[in-house]
Design a protein around this motif. Structure first.
Motif, short mmCIF file in Angstrom:
data_model
loop_
_atom_site.label_atom_id
_atom_site.label_comp_id
_atom_site.label_asym_id
_atom_site.label_seq_id
_atom_site.Cartn_x
_atom_site.Cartn_y
_atom_site.Cartn_z
N SER A 47 22.72 111.27 15.13
CA SER A 47 23.51 110.09 15.52
C SER A 47 24.64 109.84 14.53
O SER A 47 25.74 109.44 14.90
N PRO A 69 21.47 113.08 3.46
CA PRO A 69 20.12 113.57 3.19
C PRO A 69 20.05 115.06 2.84
O PRO A 69 19.30 115.45 1.97
N CYS A 99 22.60 105.21 11.98
CA CYS A 99 21.31 105.83 11.75
C CYS A 99 20.15 104.95 12.18
O CYS A 99 19.92 103.89 11.63
N SER A 101 17.20 105.38 11.66
CA SER A 101 16.09 105.45 10.73
C SER A 101 16.43 104.80 9.39
O SER A 101 15.69 104.95 8.42
S1 SF4 Z 1 18.02 110.12 11.03
FE1 SF4 Z 1 19.87 109.12 10.28
S2 SF4 Z 1 20.63 110.46 8.66
FE2 SF4 Z 1 19.17 111.65 9.86
S3 SF4 Z 1 20.43 112.70 11.42
FE3 SF4 Z 1 19.70 110.77 12.36
S4 SF4 Z 1 21.37 109.34 11.95
FE4 SF4 Z 1 21.69 111.06 10.56
#
Ligand code: SF4
Ligand SMILES: Cc1cc2nc3c(=O)[nH]c(=O)nc-3n(C[C@H](O)[C@H](O)[C@H](O)COP(=O)(O)OP(=O)(O)OC[C@H]3O[C@@H](n4cnc5c(N)ncnc54)[C@H](O)[C@@H]3O)c2cc1C
Ligand code: SF4
Lengths: 437, 452
Positions: A47, A69, A99, A101
């Motif tokens: 995302s 990350p 995000c 998360s």
């Molecule tokens: S969890 Fe968050 S940081 Fe990981 S790919 Fe999805 S949007 Fe990007």
């Protein structure tokens, strides 16, 4: 409570631009931040990548998931260098917002950028010097505003722009913003400070650089509107919010400014004030980036008590009620929500506020990024990308009824004007027209 | 002071937006507050109502036991799900009693889909009660109730010869595999797959949005505009299909704002219909759908804000929620409401939180029934009837949350979408339908809580 411009300027002049005088403050006391939890909660949904305006136009940019990350993990494991693509991130913070998360992406980027600049960037390189100059805009603004006419003349000269591009990599496509004949603080001092005294309703105004040096009319509108609602306005001494410094990895610079700001704002909070800002990147810095990056006494207090100026009125006053009596003279606005407003839940506040005002017509021009992202669009090598990102907004502005643009962010305003030729106003200015005689 | 509205919807996914539109239709003054972007961003853009009926009560097991216990037996003995279903509505009554569709009824599903058709342009499928069969990027054929116009030329019920095109740089989409699987599924048409190089020298892992942007703007690629260059790369493969391709499917990144124009330009050059095959994340059709839904909120006069989570609530003595507390980047702001819709998503959307200690609904603290023993949260069969898939808030038929004692926990709250318990949407292919049906009812019910 009026900080003198004198002490301000001395403060500004102490900002070192000389690389030898570079004091590498340890930004994270006690070592690096531990962002493992954030990194672990990434489940690779992408995302963030989909919402990144830079990845959409610049295929050499690997995107926020990599910058955040993935890079973080890579670095922990093999002590790898930070990838230099981190300098292409514009710090729009859209990925943060995306995000699901709650991975602290922009915090990771800020940290990586700081480390990159600190350890890998050649302090004598053109890019470093250029970024340092762009992010210390306030330093130049403070000098220029002493002789605004001369400064406006000089920055308008073709030769200055040519030199800027050739020597420094600052695009010659843009016109330097005009400096006001009188700064907001000069106006404030001449006026004799606050016109309303009220121990029960106090706000401390964080005007930021732009409304001080370039658009004092925004600051004045803020004061008049707030005084109309019976607020006592304080204007504590302050420096740059640090936003352009975060975006360029100049964290020690940002920290120095943050120290002054937090100290003075904590004092104002002690006097019973809440802090308000008219620039959404300034409020973002005070609310989110300071506590994420700097372990300063009172930093959480400041975050908790900071609001954007229109937001604060909507929470604490019956703004809708006041506006239901008001009228604007057939004004049509094409409104763009700055990226940094989005993360604070403010992307719709102007539209909602003016929707019911008689004679005002306001249209949201969509959710694309304006593309300038502070200093990003000033860099010669980013200018074309910046305009490509902004193209969607320009088109939507042209398609909207209004011929006047509206936004809370001064650099978005610059970009909107640059791309469409429209005059751009701040919501506070429209409020002033509607509410103050 | 607080920011005051009659109805506050918490969560900005399909369920939240539907609830907000539904409450606004009833005349309520509505505000929607959402933390992050919703799972629409990752979803395919297809609106599934009910595609399969998984066997929830295999013979020999006690259907009154917790939906979970000891389902680790002989996996192979369990019957396959029934389906693909031609008619999602007639199957509703065969779902388990605790399923959200059973609570609100098949008519709510119809009404939810009708609201969707009204609010969102550019979708097809509303002309019939029957499911359409849409090819997916995994090469399956999926029964779905509504599909984007961009997918229309790809329906599996159509018998024209089909070419599926993939790109070498986009490993998530393997055109030959898609074509082989479709052929193996006995589709009534000739199909072949071809991998081509996207005509621009993008980096290996260029973002899908980068491709879409280049096509949107018809950027010149080594001198040739992107759309023409793409058509030229595909053209030599049209005859890979027996009889010559009459329709050509691409992974779903054919433009964003200008998607229709991109498809038309390609179709024109190829002399064949052009369609998109819905992708997994990142999903442009999902993004486009999200844009349209938020446009509909704007048109309906609903106030909304995103980027800020609801973190707490204040109740009166009788359990009515009076205020929600919203964390606006460090400052907590009170939002007053007469009624609240909770549509914060499930385990993926973070509306339901699980850790070693238990399973919770973190915003209001609604009760989430689940076995105390963690070993009963899942079964060994990865594709089996996973108890955790059904975890969520249990409600009465007016979608009011029920506490551990079976009594209504918060009388002015309604729950919608993936936050509800009882559906295994991934296996049933019912996710969007559940959000639409329960969002519609939750919004209507919340509006009714507002004192006239
Ligand atoms: S969890 Fe968050 S940081 Fe990981 S790919 Fe999805 S949007 Fe990007
Ligand atoms: C990978 C994937 C693929 C999918 N594919 C399909 C498909 O092919 N067909 C189909 O029909 N459906 C599909 N879906 C499902 C569908 O997109 C939705 O997930 C489903 O309709 C559930 O919607 P929802 O609104 O209940 O929840 P969500 O979409 O999860 O939305 C919940 C929202 O609540 C917000 N929220 C959470 N906590 C808070 C808080 N404290 N305060 C404020 N806001 C909060 C979240 O940020 C989020 O925006 C897919 C989903 C996923 C994840
Ligand atoms: S902050 Fe903006 S430019 Fe940087 S990675 Fe995130 S979305 Fe992209």
């Amino acid at each position: 409570m009026t900080g003198s411009d004198e002490e301000e300027r001395t403060g500004a002049a102490s900002d070192p631009l000389d690389p030898d005088d570079y004091d590498a403050v340890d930004v994270f006391e006690g070592g690096d931040l531990d962002l493992r939890a954030g990194s672990d909660s990434c489940y690779k949904c992408t995302s963030c990548d989909t919402s990144c305006p830079v990845a959409e136009v610049d295929d050499s940019f690997p995107g926020p998931k990599f910058q955040g990350p993935e890079q973080w993990r890579l670095k922990r494991k093999e002590d790898a260098d930070i990838d230099d693509s981190i300098t292409s991130c514009s710090n729009c913070m859209r990925c943060d917002d995306a995000c699901p998360s709650s991975v602290p992406l922009s915090q990771m980027h800020n940290e990586a950028r700081g480390e990159y600049v600190d350890e890998q960037m050649d302090k004598l390189s053109r890019e470093y010097v250029r970024n340092r100059i762009l992010s210390n805009y306030r330093f130049f603004a403070a000098i220029a505003s002493k002789t605004p006419r001369l400064a406006n003349f000089v920055t308008g000269l073709g030769v200055t722009q040519w030199a800027g591009e050739k020597l420094l990599g600052i695009t010659s496509e843009r016109e330097f913003p005009d400096f006001a004949e009188e700064t907001f603080r000069e106006w404030w001092r001449k006026r004799g400070g606050a016109a309303v005294e009220n121990p029960d309703k106090r706000v401390a105004y964080f005007h930021g650089c732009y409304s001080n040096y370039n658009t004092p009319e925004v600051g004045k509108a803020m004061v008049r509107v707030y005084e109309e609602f019976g607020y006592e306005v304080l204007v504590p001494p302050q420096k740059c919010s640090g936003t352009p410094m975060f975006a360029n990895g100049m964290l020690p610079d940002a920290r120095r400014h943050a120290e002054t700001n937090v100290e003075n704002l904590v004092a104002a909070i002690g006097d019973g004030a809440d802090v308000i800002a008219s620039c959404t990147s300034c409020s973002m810095a005070l609310r989110q980036e300071y506590p994420e990056l700097f372990d300063l006494h009172g930093v959480d207090d400041v975050a908790e008590h900071t609001f954007e100026a229109l937001e604060y009125l909507r929470i604490n006053e019956d703004l809708e009620g006041a506006l239901s009596e008001a009228e604007l003279d057939g004004e049509s606005f094409a409104y763009h929500a700055p990226c940094h407003a989005r993360n604070q839940g403010l992307a719709r506040q102007a539209v909602e506020t003016f929707r019911e005002v008689e004679g005002a017509d306001i249209e949201d021009v969509g959710d694309s990024c304006s593309g300038i992202s502070g200093t990003y669009g000033w860099k010669a090598e980013k200018y074309d990308y910046s305009m490509e990102i902004g193209a969607e907004m320009f088109e939507h502005m042209e398609a909207a009824d209004g011929e006047v643009g509206m936004t809370e962010c001064p650099t978005c305003a610059m970009q909107m004007e640059h791309g469409t030729g429209y005059e751009i106003r701040h919501p506070l200015q429209a409020l002033e027209s509607a509410l103050v005689e | 002071m607080a920011i005051a509205s009659e109805v506050v919807v918490v969560g900005g996914g399909l369920a939240g937006v539907t609830a907000a539109l539904s409450a606004a239709r009833e005349g309520a003054d509505v505000r929607l507050v959402s933390h992050k972007q919703s799972t629409l961003q990752q979803a395919s853009g297809l609106v599934d109502a009910l595609g399969y009926l998984p066997p929830v009560d295999p013979p020999g097991e006690d259907p009154t036991a917790t939906p979970t216990a000891a389902r680790t037996g002989a996996v192979t003995d369990r019957p396959d799900p029934e389906g693909p279903l031609a008619d999602p509505f007639e199957a509703v009554d065969r779902l388990p009693e605790s399923h959200p569709y059973r609570l609100v009824g098949a008519d709510a599903l119809r009404a939810g889909l009708a609201l969707f058709d009204d609010a969102v342009d550019g979708y097809r499928g509303g002309h019939t009660d029957r499911n359409a069969l849409v090819p997916t990027f995994g090469g399956a054929v999926k029964p779905t109730a509504r599909y984007p116009a961009s997918a229309a030329a790809g329906l599996a019920s159509d018998d024209r010869p089909m070419l599926v095109v993939g790109f070498r740089s986009l490993s998530a989409f393997d055109a030959r595999m898609v074509a082989d699987r479709l052929a193996a599924a006995d589709v009534p048409f000739e199909v072949a797959g071809a991998d081509v190089a996207f005509p621009a020298a993008f980096r290996e892992d260029a973002k899908i949005t980068r491709f879409a942007h280049a096509l949107d703007r018809d950027e010149p690629v080594e001198g040739t505009p992107a759309r023409a260059a793409l058509a030229a790369a595909v053209e030599p493969h049209l005859d890979d299909v027996e009889g010559g391709a009459e329709r050509v499917g691409f992974p779903a990144f054919l433009g964003d704002d200008e998607a229709a124009a991109v498809r038309a330009a390609l179709a024109d050059r190829l002399g064949a219909d052009v369609f998109e095959v819905p992708m997994g994340p990142p999903s442009l059709p999902g993004l486009r759908l999200e844009d349209r839904l938020y446009g509909a909120l704007d048109a309906a006069g609903v106030s909304y804000e995103t980027g800020v989570p609801v973190v707490d609530c204040e109740t009166d003595g009788a359990g009515r929620i009076e205020r929600l507390l919203v964390d606006r980047t460090g400052s907590e702001v009170p939002y007053a409401a007469e009624a609240v819709v909770l549509a914060t998503g499930g385990l993926v959307g973070k509306g339901i939180d699980a850790d070693r200690e238990g399973v919770r609904e973190p915003v209001l603290g609604c009760h989430v029934p689940h076995p105390a023993d963690r070993y009963e949260w899942y079964v060994d069969d990865a594709f089996g009837d996973q108890p955790y898939a059904r975890f969520g808030v249990r409600t009465d038929d007016r979608l009011r949350p029920l506490g551990p004692d079976g009594e209504v926990q918060f009388p002015n709250v309604r729950v919608a979408g993936a936050t509800l318990s009882g559906a295994d949407v991934a296996r049933e292919k019912s996710a969007s339908g559940v959000s639409l049906a329960t969002g519609l009812v939750a919004g209507r019910e919340a509006a009714a809580e507002v004192p006239g």
